[in-house]
Design a protein around this motif. Structure first.
Motif, PDB file in Angstrom:
ATOM      1  N   ILE A  97       0.837  -1.206   0.000  1.00 44.04           N
ATOM      2  CA  ILE A  97       0.000   0.000   0.000  1.00 44.04           C
ATOM      3  C   ILE A  97       0.869   1.252   0.000  1.00 44.04           C
ATOM      4  N   ALA A  98       1.935   1.242   0.813  1.00 43.60           N
ATOM      5  CA  ALA A  98       2.824   2.406   0.870  1.00 43.60           C
ATOM      6  C   ALA A  98       3.502   2.642  -0.478  1.00 43.60           C
ATOM      7  N   ALA A  99       3.941   1.559  -1.132  1.00 45.53           N
ATOM      8  CA  ALA A  99       4.611   1.704  -2.418  1.00 45.53           C
ATOM      9  C   ALA A  99       3.653   2.246  -3.481  1.00 45.53           C
ATOM     10  N   VAL A 100       2.416   1.716  -3.507  1.00 39.30           N
ATOM     11  CA  VAL A 100       1.444   2.170  -4.502  1.00 39.30           C
ATOM     12  C   VAL A 100       1.063   3.624  -4.273  1.00 39.30           C
ATOM     13  N   SER A 101       0.816   3.984  -3.017  1.00 38.55           N
ATOM     14  CA  SER A 101       0.430   5.371  -2.725  1.00 38.55           C
ATOM     15  C   SER A 101       1.560   6.340  -3.050  1.00 38.55           C
ATOM     16  N   THR A 102       2.807   5.940  -2.780  1.00 37.15           N
ATOM     17  CA  THR A 102       3.952   6.791  -3.114  1.00 37.15           C
ATOM     18  C   THR A 102       4.071   6.968  -4.617  1.00 37.15           C
ATOM     19  N   LEU A 103       3.915   5.878  -5.346  1.00 34.27           N
ATOM     20  CA  LEU A 103       3.998   5.954  -6.812  1.00 34.27           C
ATOM     21  C   LEU A 103       2.901   6.847  -7.381  1.00 34.27           C
ATOM     22  N   LEU A 104       1.673   6.696  -6.880  1.00 32.29           N
ATOM     23  CA  LEU A 104       0.579   7.529  -7.372  1.00 32.29           C
ATOM     24  C   LEU A 104       0.817   9.002  -7.064  1.00 32.29           C
ATOM     25  N   THR A 105       1.304   9.289  -5.856  1.00 28.81           N
ATOM     26  CA  THR A 105       1.602  10.678  -5.490  1.00 28.81           C
ATOM     27  C   THR A 105       2.658  11.273  -6.409  1.00 28.81           C
ATOM     28  N   ALA A 106       3.717  10.478  -6.690  1.00 26.01           N
ATOM     29  CA  ALA A 106       4.778  10.962  -7.576  1.00 26.01           C
ATOM     30  C   ALA A 106       4.245  11.219  -8.985  1.00 26.01           C
ATOM     31  N   VAL A 107       3.389  10.337  -9.475  1.00 25.28           N
ATOM     32  CA  VAL A 107       2.830  10.507 -10.819  1.00 25.28           C
ATOM     33  C   VAL A 107       1.963  11.756 -10.884  1.00 25.28           C
TER      34      VAL A 107
END
Length: 296
Positions: free
Chosen positions: A40-50
Motif C-alpha cells: 500500500i505504501a509503495a502504490v500510494s507513493t507511486l501515485l503521489t509521484a505521478v
C-alpha cells in the motif's frame, strides 16, 4: 518403559522447540499485514509521484522553468565547480563544529556554576546566549564579515572565511550552550550529592559524574545543531568566500540561468541526509535503551 526423573529431564532438554499452531498462524498474519502495508505504501507513493509529475509538467510555464532551473548543460558545467567549493563548506563544518562544542560547553558550565561569587559570570553567559539566539544569523554574518574589516584593526584578519566562521561559531555556540545546560540540569542532584559523599570535589563531580551523563543525553539535539550548521556554512558566501553557493552564484551571474543553484542545493542535501539519518538512528537507539531501563 518408565523413565527416571533425570532421563526425562535430559530428553526434554534435547527436544527441539516446536511452536504451537496458534503462534504459527499469528506470525503468518503479521507477515501478511507487513507485506500488505508495504504494498500500500509503495502504490500510494507511486501515485503521489505521478500526480505531482503531471501537475508540474502540464503547468503553463513548465518549458520556461525547465530551461531556467533544470538545464543539463549548465548543470554539467556547475557540478565540478560546486564540488570544489563544497570542500570549503566541509572544512568550515569541522572547524566551526569543534569550536562550537567547546565554547558552548564552557558557556553552559558558566551558567550552571553555583554560589554568589559566580553571579557576574552567570549573567554574562545568559546575556551571551540571549543576544546571539535572538540575533538573526545573516545579520551577525554581515556585522562580522563587513564590520570588522571596516575597523582596520592591526593584526586582525579580514579573510571572509575566518570572519564568516567566527560569526557561525558565535551564533551556534549560544544554541549549543543551551543544549548542554539542559543536559546538565537534567542530571538529578542526587548524582552530584553521591559524588560529593565519595570525596569528589565540585569540579571532579562535574567532570566525572555530571558532564558524561549530560552529554550522552543530549547527543541527538547536538547532532541536529551540527546538521543545521552544515547547511548554514553556505552563508559565508555573502562575504565573497568561494564556497559551493558562491561558485554557483558566479555561474548564474554569467549565464543568467539558475540551474547551478539547484545543483548546489542538491549537493547540500546529499551531504545532509547521512547526518540526518545518523541523528535518527542515535535517537531511536537511545529511546530503546530508555525503554529497556538502560542508562541513556
Amino acid at each position: 518403559m518408565t523413565l527416571t526423573k533425570d532421563e526425562a529431564g535430559q530428553e526434554g532438554v534435547g527436544d527441539p522447540y516446536t511452536p504451537s499452531q496458534r503462534r504459527i498462524e499469528r506470525e503468518a498474519l503479521k507477515r501478511a499485514r507487513s507485506r500488505r502495508a508495504t504494498a500500500i505504501a509503495a502504490v500510494s507513493t507511486l501515485l503521489t509521484a505521478v500526480v505531482l509529475y503531471l501537475v508540474v509538467v502540464n503547468a503553463p510555464g513548465w518549458p520556461r522553468t525547465k530551461e531556467t532551473f533544470f538545464n543539463g548543460q549548465y548543470a554539467r558545467e556547475a557540478f565540478p565547480k560546486v564540488l570544489e567549493g563544497l570542500w570549503l563548506n566541509v572544512r568550515l563544518l569541522f572547524v566551526c563544529g569543534a569550536a562550537v562544542l567547546v565554547l558552548g560547553m564552557l558557556i553552559a558550565i558558566a551558567r550552571t556554576l553555583r554560589g554568589p561569587v559566580f553571579f557576574p559570570l552567570r549573567v554574562l553567559a545568559a546575556a551571551y546566549t540571549d543576544f546571539f539566539r535572538g540575533l538573526p544569523l545573516i545579520i551577525n554574518l554581515m556585522i562580522v564579515v563587513l564590520g570588522v574589516p571596516a575597523l582596520r584593526l592591526q593584526g586582525v584578519t579580514v579573510d571572509p572565511v575566518w570572519l564568516g566562521g567566527t560569526a557561525l561559531t558565535l551564533t551556534y555556540s549560544a544554541y549549543v550552550a543551551e543544549v548542554f545546560r539542559a543536559g546538565i540540569e537534567s542530571v538529578h542532584p542526587s548524582q552530584r550529592a553521591a559524588a560529593r559523599s565519595l570525596g569528589l570535589s565540585n569540579r571532579q563531580a562535574l567532570r566525572y559524574v555530571v558532564l558524561p551523563q549530560a552529554v550522552r543525553r543530549q547527543v541527538p539535539p547536538l547532532l541536529n545543531d551540527l546538521v543545521s550548521l552544515q547547511k548554514d556554512t553556505g552563508l559565508v558566501s555573502i562575504g565573497g568566500a568561494i564556497d559551493a553557493v558562491r561558485a554557483a552564484d558566479i555561474i548564474v551571474g554569467r549565464s543568467l540561468n539558475y540551474t547551478p543553484y539547484i545543483v548546489a542545493g542538491l549537493v547540500f542535501v546529499a551531504l545532509t541526509i547521512p547526518m540526518t539519518r545518523l541523528t535518527d538512528w542515535v535517537t531511536a537507539r537511545m529511546d530503546r535503551r530508555r525503554a529497556q531501563g538502560g542508562v541513556a
